[in-house]
Write a protein that holds these residues in place. Structure first.
Motif, PDB file in Angstrom:
ATOM      1  N   THR A   1     -29.401  54.021  -9.045  1.00  0.00           N
ATOM      2  CA  THR A   1     -29.093  53.429  -7.739  1.00  0.00           C
ATOM      3  C   THR A   1     -30.269  53.560  -6.775  1.00  0.00           C
ATOM      4  OG1 THR A   1     -28.015  55.520  -7.103  1.00  0.00           O
ATOM      5  CG2 THR A   1     -26.593  53.719  -7.866  1.00  0.00           C
ATOM      6  N   ARG A   2     -31.196  54.455  -7.066  1.00  0.00           N
ATOM      7  CA  ARG A   2     -32.381  54.589  -6.229  1.00  0.00           C
ATOM      8  C   ARG A   2     -33.533  53.715  -6.715  1.00  0.00           C
ATOM      9  NH1 ARG A   2     -29.141  58.639  -5.558  1.00  0.00           N
ATOM     10  NH2 ARG A   2     -29.218  59.953  -3.690  1.00  0.00           N
ATOM     11  N   LEU A   3     -33.482  53.313  -7.981  1.00  0.00           N
ATOM     12  CA  LEU A   3     -34.518  52.443  -8.525  1.00  0.00           C
ATOM     13  C   LEU A   3     -34.164  50.967  -8.393  1.00  0.00           C
ATOM     14  CD1 LEU A   3     -35.387  54.351 -11.844  1.00  0.00           C
ATOM     15  CD2 LEU A   3     -36.718  54.308  -9.727  1.00  0.00           C
TER      16      LEU A   3
ATOM     17  N   GLY B   1     -20.307  45.093  -6.536  1.00  0.00           N
ATOM     18  CA  GLY B   1     -21.081  46.292  -6.840  1.00  0.00           C
ATOM     19  C   GLY B   1     -20.452  47.535  -6.236  1.00  0.00           C
ATOM     20  N   PHE B   2     -19.973  47.426  -4.969  1.00  0.00           N
ATOM     21  CA  PHE B   2     -19.282  48.547  -4.325  1.00  0.00           C
ATOM     22  C   PHE B   2     -17.985  48.872  -5.062  1.00  0.00           C
ATOM     23  CE2 PHE B   2     -21.339  46.876  -0.222  1.00  0.00           C
ATOM     24  CZ  PHE B   2     -22.450  47.682  -0.409  1.00  0.00           C
ATOM     25  N   TYR B   3     -17.232  47.816  -5.394  1.00  0.00           N
ATOM     26  CA  TYR B   3     -15.951  48.017  -6.088  1.00  0.00           C
ATOM     27  C   TYR B   3     -16.175  48.705  -7.435  1.00  0.00           C
ATOM     28  CZ  TYR B   3     -11.583  47.030  -8.530  1.00  0.00           C
ATOM     29  OH  TYR B   3     -10.424  47.161  -9.246  1.00  0.00           O
ATOM     30  N   ASN B   4     -17.185  48.244  -8.162  1.00  0.00           N
ATOM     31  CA  ASN B   4     -17.418  48.784  -9.496  1.00  0.00           C
ATOM     32  C   ASN B   4     -17.868  50.238  -9.441  1.00  0.00           C
ATOM     33  OD1 ASN B   4     -17.333  47.806 -12.321  1.00  0.00           O
ATOM     34  ND2 ASN B   4     -19.437  48.524 -12.354  1.00  0.00           N
ATOM     35  N   LEU B   5     -18.642  50.591  -8.406  1.00  0.00           N
ATOM     36  CA  LEU B   5     -19.064  51.980  -8.253  1.00  0.00           C
ATOM     37  C   LEU B   5     -17.864  52.874  -7.959  1.00  0.00           C
ATOM     38  CD1 LEU B   5     -21.357  54.016  -8.155  1.00  0.00           C
ATOM     39  CD2 LEU B   5     -21.691  53.437  -5.739  1.00  0.00           C
TER      40      LEU B   5
ATOM     41  N   ASP C   1     -16.690  61.812   1.316  1.00  0.00           N
ATOM     42  CA  ASP C   1     -17.634  62.924   1.224  1.00  0.00           C
ATOM     43  C   ASP C   1     -18.473  62.837  -0.047  1.00  0.00           C
ATOM     44  OD1 ASP C   1     -16.755  64.458   3.610  1.00  0.00           O
ATOM     45  OD2 ASP C   1     -14.887  64.579   2.489  1.00  0.00           O
ATOM     46  N   ILE C   2     -17.834  62.464  -1.158  1.00  0.00           N
ATOM     47  CA  ILE C   2     -18.560  62.356  -2.432  1.00  0.00           C
ATOM     48  C   ILE C   2     -19.629  61.274  -2.342  1.00  0.00           C
ATOM     49  CG2 ILE C   2     -18.317  61.693  -4.860  1.00  0.00           C
ATOM     50  CD1 ILE C   2     -15.539  63.052  -4.781  1.00  0.00           C
TER      51      ILE C   2
ATOM     52  N   TYR D   1     -24.886  59.383  -2.796  1.00  0.00           N
ATOM     53  CA  TYR D   1     -25.571  58.099  -2.628  1.00  0.00           C
ATOM     54  C   TYR D   1     -26.063  57.928  -1.190  1.00  0.00           C
ATOM     55  CZ  TYR D   1     -23.312  57.175  -7.091  1.00  0.00           C
ATOM     56  OH  TYR D   1     -22.896  57.265  -8.389  1.00  0.00           O
ATOM     57  N   ASP D   2     -26.972  56.973  -1.013  1.00  0.00           N
ATOM     58  CA  ASP D   2     -27.448  56.702   0.340  1.00  0.00           C
ATOM     59  C   ASP D   2     -26.438  55.827   1.076  1.00  0.00           C
ATOM     60  OD1 ASP D   2     -28.097  53.850  -0.105  1.00  0.00           O
ATOM     61  OD2 ASP D   2     -29.724  54.613  -1.350  1.00  0.00           O
ATOM     62  N   ALA D   3     -26.719  55.566   2.353  1.00  0.00           N
ATOM     63  CA  ALA D   3     -25.749  54.893   3.233  1.00  0.00           C
ATOM     64  C   ALA D   3     -25.369  53.504   2.759  1.00  0.00           C
ATOM     65  CB  ALA D   3     -26.318  54.826   4.648  1.00  0.00           C
TER      66      ALA D   3
END
Length: 502
Positions: A48-50, A258-262, A324-325, A330-332
């Protein structure tokens, strides 16, 4: 159990006892699934950072399409090897190998054929090339050694577990290197393809059996006879489990998907963990006693009770601390994933209950009951999700997916009661246990929150305290339903009492 007996239990197959075989398989499944989740979590944190959120939406869509094509042509080869008494015979394995190869070529052609239309449907040209790369996956996997399924059939799960961990670790390293070099979604696709290649090569190293292209008529008849039921069941099951991704990607957008899948990945932690144990311990155990319905019900009751004792606190803790998790890991950009994570984690216990009941139907030779139940769940998904998106966007969709999961579990419980003649006491037992455990865990959360909640520390101390409290509360409910000796065989207990009386 002293240390020497424990080590003996871990190292040596327990062929003299179905219960010990199942428990040993469950132990190794927990080790394997735990290691797998750790590797996936590490990979997710780095990837997720790359990469960017849309990349995960694209990969989720491609993976769902790939799974759709695979399951729509599922011949039930692996399941049949485990379930069929002839599964270990060379003739049976050779015939299964031929079916697998033919299916692999067919799947690759189908994926190539639908790549362009799907990219037009989603108005995303990148999806076409992504699917063409992913088409190599089923082609490669079709050449896997069919005898790998015998490790599960014969309760030698530790070999399968070590194999899976090694392949997953190699695949993760490959994907990370490719992501660092390519910085695109194709890194994920090529990483998956190379992982499939590792799997095929490793399967021949793990098992000495060497398949040949020799067809056995009787084995083919048995494989296709069982597979026709598995085909319909897996088709409906896939649609039920993945229609959410297809609808959200179309009705919202790839970023929202992408948000839903995460968030869904976190909600899948407990069910997928359970699925590994169910497939490697519960399924072969039920298959070995498929004609003994009273014994099946005893095994089902015990397994479902233990599963609810773990799933309820696990799911609710992930739901309560979803925000919190996400902030910690993850970033914002990814905080929106906490919304679907909360609602999907609420339904974790029902998802696991559904998997256990469905596996019971298939292992007992009644896959049609699972098809009926999943059809009810699919109908609920198809109606609920568009309505939820219209009323509440991403949050509405997640709420409705959770509701449809409960509908599916309820339909399976009804089939268990009516078709398999399971007593209402056994059928309703996991529902009542889950309800009472959820009330206890939820009550503790709201009672302790004013005392220990501290956003400055991302609620980490509160998470630790709540985890212990939730597990204790759920364990108390488990003891209430199963007693102080839940794994004691009833027959041996009766014999012991009779011996003392004599």
């Amino acid at each position: 159990m002293n240390l020497s007996k424990l080590l003996d239990f871990i190292r040596k197959p327990q062929d003299h006892s179905l219960k010990l075989q199942s428990m040993r398989s469950a132990f190794y499944s927990i080790v394997g699934r735990g290691s797998g989740h750790f590797l996936r979590m590490v990979g997710s944190l780095i990837l997720t950072r790359l990469l960017f959120p849309e990349a995960f939406g694209l990969m989720a869509t491609a993976s769902v399409v790939l799974a759709m094509v695979q399951l729509f042509s599922d011949t039930g080869v692996r399941t049949s090897i485990i379930q069929n008494p002839r599964g270990a015979e060379p003739e049976f394995l050779n015939t299964a190998f031929i079916i697998s190869i033919a299916r692999g070529f067919l799947l690759a052609l189908i994926i190539c054929a639908i790549a362009a239309p799907l990219s037009l449907y989603y108005s995303n040209p990148e999806l076409k090339l992504l699917l063409l790369v992913m088409a190599l996956n089923p082609l490669l996997v079709s050449f896997e050694n069919p005898a790998m399924s015998l490790f599960i059939k014969k309760f030698r799960v530790e070999r399968q577990v070590f194999f899976e961990i090694a392949i997953q670790a190699l695949g993760l390293v490959t994907s990370l290197v490719l992501a660092w070099v390519l910085r695109s979604v194709y890194a994920l696709a090529w990483g998956a393809v190379l992982a499939s290649l590792y799997r095929v090569a490793g399967s021949y190293y793990m098992h000495p059996f060497r398949p040949a292209l020799i067809w056995d008529k009787d084995a083919g008849r048995e494989l296709f006879g069982f597979g026709k039921f598995i085909f319909l069941n897996t088709m409906i099951t896939w649609a039920t489990m993945n229609i959410d991704v297809l609808l959200i990607g179309k009705l919202l957008d790839m970023e929202q998907l992408g948000f839903y899948n995460l968030g869904k990945n976190f909600a899948d932690l407990v069910p997928i963990f359970g699925l590994q144990i169910i497939g490697q311990a519960f399924f072969p155990a039920i298959s070995s006693i498929a004609n003994d319905l009273p014994r099946i019900m005893r095994v089902y009751r015990r397994f479902a009770a233990f599963a609810m004792a773990v799933a309820v606190p696990g799911g609710l803790l992930l739901a309560f601390f979803a925000g919190d998790i996400m902030r910690i890991l993850y970033d914002a950009r990814y905080f929106s994933a906490s919304i679907p994570m909360f609602w999907l984690c609420i339904a974790v216990a029902f998802r696991l209950m559904s998997i256990i009941t469905g596996t019971t139907f298939i292992a007992a030779g009644r896959p049609g009951l699972e098809t009926i139940s999943m059809t009810a769940g699919l109908a609920a998904m198809a109606v609920f999700i568009p309505l939820g998106i219209r009323l509440g966007g991403l949050q509405g969709a997640a709420m409705c997916v959770a509701g449809a999961t409960i509908v599916t579990a309820a339909a399976e419980s009804i089939c268990l009661w009516r078709a398999l003649k399971c007593s209402p006491a056994v059928t309703l037992r996991p529902w009542l246990q889950a309800l009472l455990a959820a009330i206890a865990v939820g009550g503790l959360y709201f009672l302790l929150k004013p005392l220990f909640s501290n956003p400055a520390w991302h609620n980490i101390p509160f998470m630790a305290i709540m985890s212990v409290a939730a597990l204790v509360a759920s364990a108390c409910m488990y003891g209430l339903f199963e007693g102080l000796h839940p794994f004691r065989d009833e027959a041996s207990h009766t014999n012991a009492r009779a011996g003392r009386g004599a």
